[in-house]
Design an enzyme around this catalytic site. Sequence first.
Site, short mmCIF file in Angstrom:
data_model
loop_
_atom_site.label_atom_id
_atom_site.label_comp_id
_atom_site.label_asym_id
_atom_site.label_seq_id
_atom_site.Cartn_x
_atom_site.Cartn_y
_atom_site.Cartn_z
N ASN A 11 0.87 -1.18 0.00
CA ASN A 11 0.00 0.00 0.00
C ASN A 11 0.90 1.23 0.00
O ASN A 11 1.50 1.56 1.02
CB ASN A 11 -0.88 -0.03 1.26
CG ASN A 11 -1.67 1.25 1.45
OD1 ASN A 11 -1.79 2.05 0.51
ND2 ASN A 11 -2.20 1.44 2.65
N LYS A 13 0.03 4.24 -0.25
CA LYS A 13 -0.63 5.43 0.33
C LYS A 13 -0.42 6.63 -0.59
O LYS A 13 -0.35 6.46 -1.81
CB LYS A 13 -0.11 5.69 1.74
CG LYS A 13 -0.09 4.45 2.62
CD LYS A 13 0.12 4.76 4.05
CE LYS A 13 0.31 3.47 4.83
NZ LYS A 13 0.12 3.64 6.26
N HIS A 96 -9.37 0.85 4.91
CA HIS A 96 -8.11 1.10 5.62
C HIS A 96 -8.39 2.05 6.78
O HIS A 96 -9.22 2.97 6.66
CB HIS A 96 -7.08 1.70 4.66
CG HIS A 96 -5.70 1.73 5.24
ND1 HIS A 96 -5.32 2.66 6.18
CD2 HIS A 96 -4.62 0.94 5.03
CE1 HIS A 96 -4.05 2.42 6.52
NE2 HIS A 96 -3.62 1.39 5.84
N GLU A 98 -6.87 4.49 7.86
CA GLU A 98 -6.67 5.91 7.55
C GLU A 98 -7.89 6.48 6.84
O GLU A 98 -8.17 7.68 6.95
CB GLU A 98 -5.38 6.08 6.72
CG GLU A 98 -4.15 5.86 7.58
CD GLU A 98 -2.91 5.42 6.82
OE1 GLU A 98 -2.89 5.49 5.59
OE2 GLU A 98 -1.95 4.98 7.50
N GLU A 166 -5.12 -5.17 10.70
CA GLU A 166 -4.13 -4.12 10.88
C GLU A 166 -4.40 -3.34 12.16
O GLU A 166 -5.24 -2.42 12.17
CB GLU A 166 -4.18 -3.14 9.70
CG GLU A 166 -3.87 -3.75 8.36
CD GLU A 166 -3.29 -2.72 7.41
OE1 GLU A 166 -2.19 -2.97 6.91
OE2 GLU A 166 -3.91 -1.67 7.20
N GLY A 172 2.56 2.23 10.64
CA GLY A 172 3.50 3.34 10.49
C GLY A 172 4.23 3.73 11.76
O GLY A 172 4.88 4.77 11.81
N SER A 211 3.54 -2.16 10.23
CA SER A 211 5.00 -2.13 10.46
C SER A 211 5.70 -3.44 10.09
O SER A 211 6.66 -3.84 10.75
CB SER A 211 5.31 -1.72 11.91
OG SER A 211 4.91 -0.39 12.13
C1 PEP Z 1 -0.70 0.09 6.01
O1 PEP Z 1 -0.84 1.29 5.85
O2 PEP Z 1 -1.54 -0.69 5.55
C2 PEP Z 1 0.47 -0.37 6.73
C3 PEP Z 1 0.48 -1.59 7.15
O3 PEP Z 1 1.48 0.53 6.92
P1 PEP Z 1 2.94 0.26 7.54
O4 PEP Z 1 3.43 -1.04 6.96
O5 PEP Z 1 3.76 1.43 7.11
O6 PEP Z 1 2.77 0.16 9.01
#
Ligand code: PEP
Length: 249
Positions: A11, A13, A96, A98, A166, A172, A211
């Site tokens: 992803n 973003k 997601h 976000e 998630e 992040g 992460s």
């Molecule tokens: C995500 O945004 O789906 C995600 C898992 O981000 P990150 O790997 O940067 O934590």
Amino acid sequence: MTAHRKLVAGNWKMNGLQAALSEVRAMVEGAASIPGVDLAICPPATLVNAVKAELGSSAIGLGGQDCHAEKSGAYTGDISAEMLADAGAGYVIVGHSERRAGHAETDAVVAAKASAAYRAGLIPIICVGESLEQRDRGETLAVIAAQLAGSVPDQAADRTTVIAYEPIWAIGTGRTPTTAQVAEVHQAMVETLSSRFGGAAKGIRLLYGGSVKPENAHELMHVEGVDGALVGGASLMAADFLRIAAACA
Ligand code: PEP
């Protein structure tokens, strides 16, 4: 519910200009030596066409990061699932955290978007996850069960579906749950989906996201019930993304 092949989806973003296409080229080259793992890249909408062209005949999949529930209409700035399919996408991320937080997306909205993905022939990657406050209050499993009930459409087991767990506090942040915490949630998801869809739930792939890095990928990807990863930051660089994929093999 464990699938035979793992899926690692990146992803991007709101990251990626034309220059990032060189990373896609490197992913295509590197993926050829990592058999047995499905890969997908979800770039920003502005790059979907260009990434499609770079992927050429590669087996790497392509996805959008969101879609509108309607096919078309007066929705300035939005993109429909049909538009993503037309641009060459095969996947779309929906729900997601976000978008749930920043765009006030409810479970019902997420379910409508996932249904739109099916309508357009896309595979939805439906995201669920608890906040740190919810985890600290001991509500994690109840939150995930409620999100699955509200965000996963009834037709999910009859169609190809991916669900990504998630934890919001891991996205992040560089923080990850313990393998025991991931296993607990994935096992609970298997039970929730099995009691709703019966044996058909076995076809739903359950990813972990939050992460995931080359350094922790092997441990996280070999947790019981984890069928792959949704990767944010570490999917921007081909070298990291490919190391994560290799950790699944
Ligand atoms: C995500 O945004 O789906 C995600 C898992 O981000 P990150 O790997 O940067 O934590």
